[in-house]
Design a protein around this motif. Structure first.
Motif, PDB file in Angstrom:
ATOM      1  N   ASN A 198      38.433  37.626  35.153  1.00 51.30           N
ATOM      2  CA  ASN A 198      37.809  36.441  34.566  1.00 51.30           C
ATOM      3  C   ASN A 198      38.831  35.656  33.750  1.00 51.30           C
ATOM      4  O   ASN A 198      38.478  34.763  32.991  1.00 51.30           O
ATOM      5  CB  ASN A 198      36.649  36.919  33.657  1.00 51.30           C
ATOM      6  N   TYR A 199      40.112  35.995  33.916  1.00 45.89           N
ATOM      7  CA  TYR A 199      41.117  35.459  32.999  1.00 45.89           C
ATOM      8  C   TYR A 199      41.331  33.962  33.136  1.00 45.89           C
ATOM      9  O   TYR A 199      41.734  33.302  32.173  1.00 45.89           O
ATOM     10  CB  TYR A 199      42.441  36.216  33.115  1.00 45.89           C
ATOM     11  N   MET A 200      41.028  33.391  34.286  1.00 49.45           N
ATOM     12  CA  MET A 200      41.195  31.947  34.423  1.00 49.45           C
ATOM     13  C   MET A 200      40.148  31.200  33.598  1.00 49.45           C
ATOM     14  O   MET A 200      40.431  30.143  33.031  1.00 49.45           O
ATOM     15  CB  MET A 200      41.128  31.527  35.889  1.00 49.45           C
ATOM     16  N   TYR A 201      38.938  31.754  33.503  1.00 48.52           N
ATOM     17  CA  TYR A 201      37.928  31.137  32.621  1.00 48.52           C
ATOM     18  C   TYR A 201      38.363  31.285  31.166  1.00 48.52           C
ATOM     19  O   TYR A 201      38.254  30.330  30.371  1.00 48.52           O
ATOM     20  CB  TYR A 201      36.553  31.778  32.818  1.00 48.52           C
ATOM     21  N   VAL A 202      38.872  32.459  30.813  1.00 47.61           N
ATOM     22  CA  VAL A 202      39.344  32.679  29.444  1.00 47.61           C
ATOM     23  C   VAL A 202      40.419  31.651  29.099  1.00 47.61           C
ATOM     24  O   VAL A 202      40.412  31.053  28.011  1.00 47.61           O
ATOM     25  CB  VAL A 202      39.892  34.110  29.279  1.00 47.61           C
ATOM     26  N   LYS A 203      41.324  31.412  30.034  1.00 44.84           N
ATOM     27  CA  LYS A 203      42.393  30.434  29.811  1.00 44.84           C
ATOM     28  C   LYS A 203      41.829  29.024  29.667  1.00 44.84           C
ATOM     29  O   LYS A 203      42.326  28.218  28.872  1.00 44.84           O
ATOM     30  CB  LYS A 203      43.386  30.482  30.978  1.00 44.84           C
ATOM     31  N   SER A 204      40.770  28.724  30.397  1.00 44.80           N
ATOM     32  CA  SER A 204      40.191  27.374  30.340  1.00 44.80           C
ATOM     33  C   SER A 204      39.552  27.076  28.996  1.00 44.80           C
ATOM     34  O   SER A 204      39.536  25.932  28.550  1.00 44.80           O
ATOM     35  CB  SER A 204      39.162  27.192  31.463  1.00 44.80           C
ATOM     36  N   VAL A 205      39.025  28.115  28.328  1.00 47.43           N
ATOM     37  CA  VAL A 205      38.363  27.889  27.042  1.00 47.43           C
ATOM     38  C   VAL A 205      39.295  28.144  25.854  1.00 47.43           C
ATOM     39  O   VAL A 205      39.008  27.738  24.730  1.00 47.43           O
ATOM     40  CB  VAL A 205      37.076  28.740  26.897  1.00 47.43           C
TER      41      VAL A 205
ATOM     42  N   TYR B  39      41.125  39.394  42.650  1.00 47.46           N
ATOM     43  CA  TYR B  39      41.024  38.231  41.767  1.00 47.46           C
ATOM     44  C   TYR B  39      42.361  37.976  41.085  1.00 47.46           C
ATOM     45  O   TYR B  39      42.838  36.839  41.037  1.00 47.46           O
ATOM     46  CB  TYR B  39      39.926  38.440  40.724  1.00 47.46           C
ATOM     47  N   TYR B  40      42.943  39.032  40.545  1.00 47.81           N
ATOM     48  CA  TYR B  40      44.246  38.868  39.893  1.00 47.81           C
ATOM     49  C   TYR B  40      45.273  38.319  40.876  1.00 47.81           C
ATOM     50  O   TYR B  40      45.974  37.334  40.599  1.00 47.81           O
ATOM     51  CB  TYR B  40      44.747  40.207  39.344  1.00 47.81           C
ATOM     52  N   PHE B  41      45.368  38.961  42.034  1.00 50.86           N
ATOM     53  CA  PHE B  41      46.384  38.605  43.021  1.00 50.86           C
ATOM     54  C   PHE B  41      46.224  37.169  43.510  1.00 50.86           C
ATOM     55  O   PHE B  41      47.213  36.450  43.709  1.00 50.86           O
ATOM     56  CB  PHE B  41      46.297  39.581  44.198  1.00 50.86           C
ATOM     57  N   ASN B  42      44.989  36.715  43.669  1.00 52.29           N
ATOM     58  CA  ASN B  42      44.726  35.390  44.226  1.00 52.29           C
ATOM     59  C   ASN B  42      44.817  34.264  43.205  1.00 52.29           C
ATOM     60  O   ASN B  42      44.940  33.092  43.585  1.00 52.29           O
ATOM     61  CB  ASN B  42      43.346  35.359  44.889  1.00 52.29           C
ATOM     62  N   ASN B  43      44.755  34.590  41.912  1.00 54.27           N
ATOM     63  CA  ASN B  43      44.713  33.547  40.888  1.00 54.27           C
ATOM     64  C   ASN B  43      45.940  33.467  39.994  1.00 54.27           C
ATOM     65  O   ASN B  43      46.120  32.468  39.301  1.00 54.27           O
ATOM     66  CB  ASN B  43      43.468  33.736  40.003  1.00 54.27           C
ATOM     67  N   ILE B  44      46.785  34.479  40.036  1.00 60.23           N
ATOM     68  CA  ILE B  44      47.911  34.496  39.103  1.00 60.23           C
ATOM     69  C   ILE B  44      48.869  33.332  39.345  1.00 60.23           C
ATOM     70  O   ILE B  44      49.545  32.873  38.422  1.00 60.23           O
ATOM     71  CB  ILE B  44      48.655  35.856  39.186  1.00 60.23           C
ATOM     72  N   ILE B  45      48.886  32.800  40.561  1.00 59.52           N
ATOM     73  CA  ILE B  45      49.780  31.665  40.854  1.00 59.52           C
ATOM     74  C   ILE B  45      49.378  30.406  40.093  1.00 59.52           C
ATOM     75  O   ILE B  45      50.175  29.478  39.948  1.00 59.52           O
ATOM     76  CB  ILE B  45      49.816  31.358  42.368  1.00 59.52           C
ATOM     77  N   TYR B  46      48.135  30.365  39.609  1.00 55.82           N
ATOM     78  CA  TYR B  46      47.655  29.189  38.887  1.00 55.82           C
ATOM     79  C   TYR B  46      47.881  29.288  37.379  1.00 55.82           C
ATOM     80  O   TYR B  46      47.614  28.332  36.650  1.00 55.82           O
ATOM     81  CB  TYR B  46      46.168  28.974  39.158  1.00 55.82           C
ATOM     82  N   LEU B  47      48.368  30.425  36.933  1.00 54.22           N
ATOM     83  CA  LEU B  47      48.612  30.614  35.502  1.00 54.22           C
ATOM     84  C   LEU B  47      50.088  30.328  35.222  1.00 54.22           C
ATOM     85  O   LEU B  47      50.965  30.910  35.850  1.00 54.22           O
ATOM     86  CB  LEU B  47      48.272  32.057  35.097  1.00 54.22           C
TER      87      LEU B  47
END
Length: 341
Positions: free
Chosen positions: A155-162, A242-250
């Motif tokens: 859920n870390y991308m949501y955490v980053k968004s807020v 989720y981690y593998f697919n989203n880490i490129i956006y962080l």
């Protein structure tokens, strides 16, 4: 001075003090049983951070009261006496010693307040923000706030968004070892009453207080059914994909990652690497190696038997994070063949 009663939420008169409190969150991100507790404990030992304690969870509604009225130390001592009276010395599932100052997950506050799963979302975000401001107010305002909650690993991308300014320390562990550890922990929690967890977790208390639900859970998660391994594997694969697919956006400037294996092999080097990323310097001479207790993995027979299939589901992640995870697959397969699995 306001008096405390069992029927009074003692912090209510002081909540307005939180409006001007600022905080800079740093999140430890990792799956359950990946080493987040060990990492949290070692980072806290540097004395660079404010953090969520067992005391904060169990006395959440009186944190401001105790701080302002100088009764915090008394409340902490009362909590220590409660632990002693209940025979609580460690967390049972991992033998971590329990004290009122034990670093803990903010997810317990969310669950206890809402009765729902502890991952962050728009509905419970105000609870976390209030918690963060409370801790900053009762702690050293010049220190950043260190947080962890494994439910927010996927859920870390949501955490980053807020929390746009948030920094992340990811910890990875061989996910098949994570699955193995999760199964052992769940079964222990269901077969033994873990008094400490019963104090801090509403979910766990509810299971223990409902005999039929407790019995069904014990049966379903026993080694005699495929449900436990299937369920735990499904969630673990989901979290790591989720981690593998989203880490490129962080942004790479906002995170660092370490492995549990690195932390155990070279704890001081790994902790100093994390502090360097955060531009902090340790304020203590803590002996990091003193808390590392090597334990054999001892894979459960059902995990060994299904190792091949589980690995296939996690192979991209395992090769990306650590080639040693992939190499370990070969050894496990040999072991399975020896056992005739």
């Amino acid at each position: 001075m306001q008096s405390k009663t069992n029927n009074t939420v003692s912090d209510k008169p002081y909540l307005n003090l939180l409006q001007k409190v600022d905080f800079n969150p740093i999140f430890i991100m990792g799956d359950h049983r990946s080493g987040t507790t060990l990492l949290y404990k070692l980072l806290v030992a540097t004395e660079c951070f404010n953090f969520v304690k067992a005391y904060h969870i169990l006395k959440y509604d009186e944190l401001l009261f105790n701080h302002i009225n100088q009764t915090e130390e008394q409340a902490i001592q009362e909590l220590a006496q409660l632990f002693k009276s209940l025979g609580i010395s460690n967390r049972t599932i991992d033998k971590v010693i329990v004290t009122p100052n034990l670093p803990e997950e903010y997810g317990f506050i969310i669950n206890n307040k809402t009765g729902k799963r502890a991952g962050l979302n728009p509905n419970n975000l105000p609870i976390l923000k209030e918690l963060c401001r409370k801790i900053q107010l009762v702690s050293d305002p010049d220190k950043p706030l260190l947080l962890k909650n494994p439910w927010d690993f996927p859920n870390y991308m949501y955490v980053k968004s807020v929390f746009p300014a948030a920094k992340f320390i990811f910890i990875h562990r061989n996910p098949i070892h994570i699955i193995n550890s999760k199964l052992k922990a769940i079964r222990l929690m269901l077969s033994t009453r873990c008094e400490y967890t019963a104090l801090i977790s509403r979910d766990y208390r509810n299971i223990l207080n409902q005999p039929l639900r407790h019995l069904i859970s014990r049966i379903l998660y026993s080694p005699y059914f495929n449900f436990a391994l299937s369920k735990v594997t499904q969630k673990t694969v989901q979290f790591h994909h989720y981690y593998f697919n989203n880490i490129i956006y962080l942004p790479k400037t906002d995170y660092i990652y370490i492995t549990y294996e690195q932390l155990c092999d070279a704890p001081k080097t790994t902790i100093l690497k994390s502090l360097d990323f955060l531009k902090l310097k340790s304020k203590s001479n803590f002996d990091y190696e003193s808390v590392i207790e090597p334990r054999p993995i001892n894979l459960l027979p059902e995990v060994t038997k299904k190792y091949d299939k589980i690995f296939q589901k996690l192979e991209p992640y395992m090769r990306e994070i650590s080639g040693s995870y992939a190499e370990g697959y070969k050894e496990a397969k040999k072991y399975a063949e020896i056992l005739g699995m």
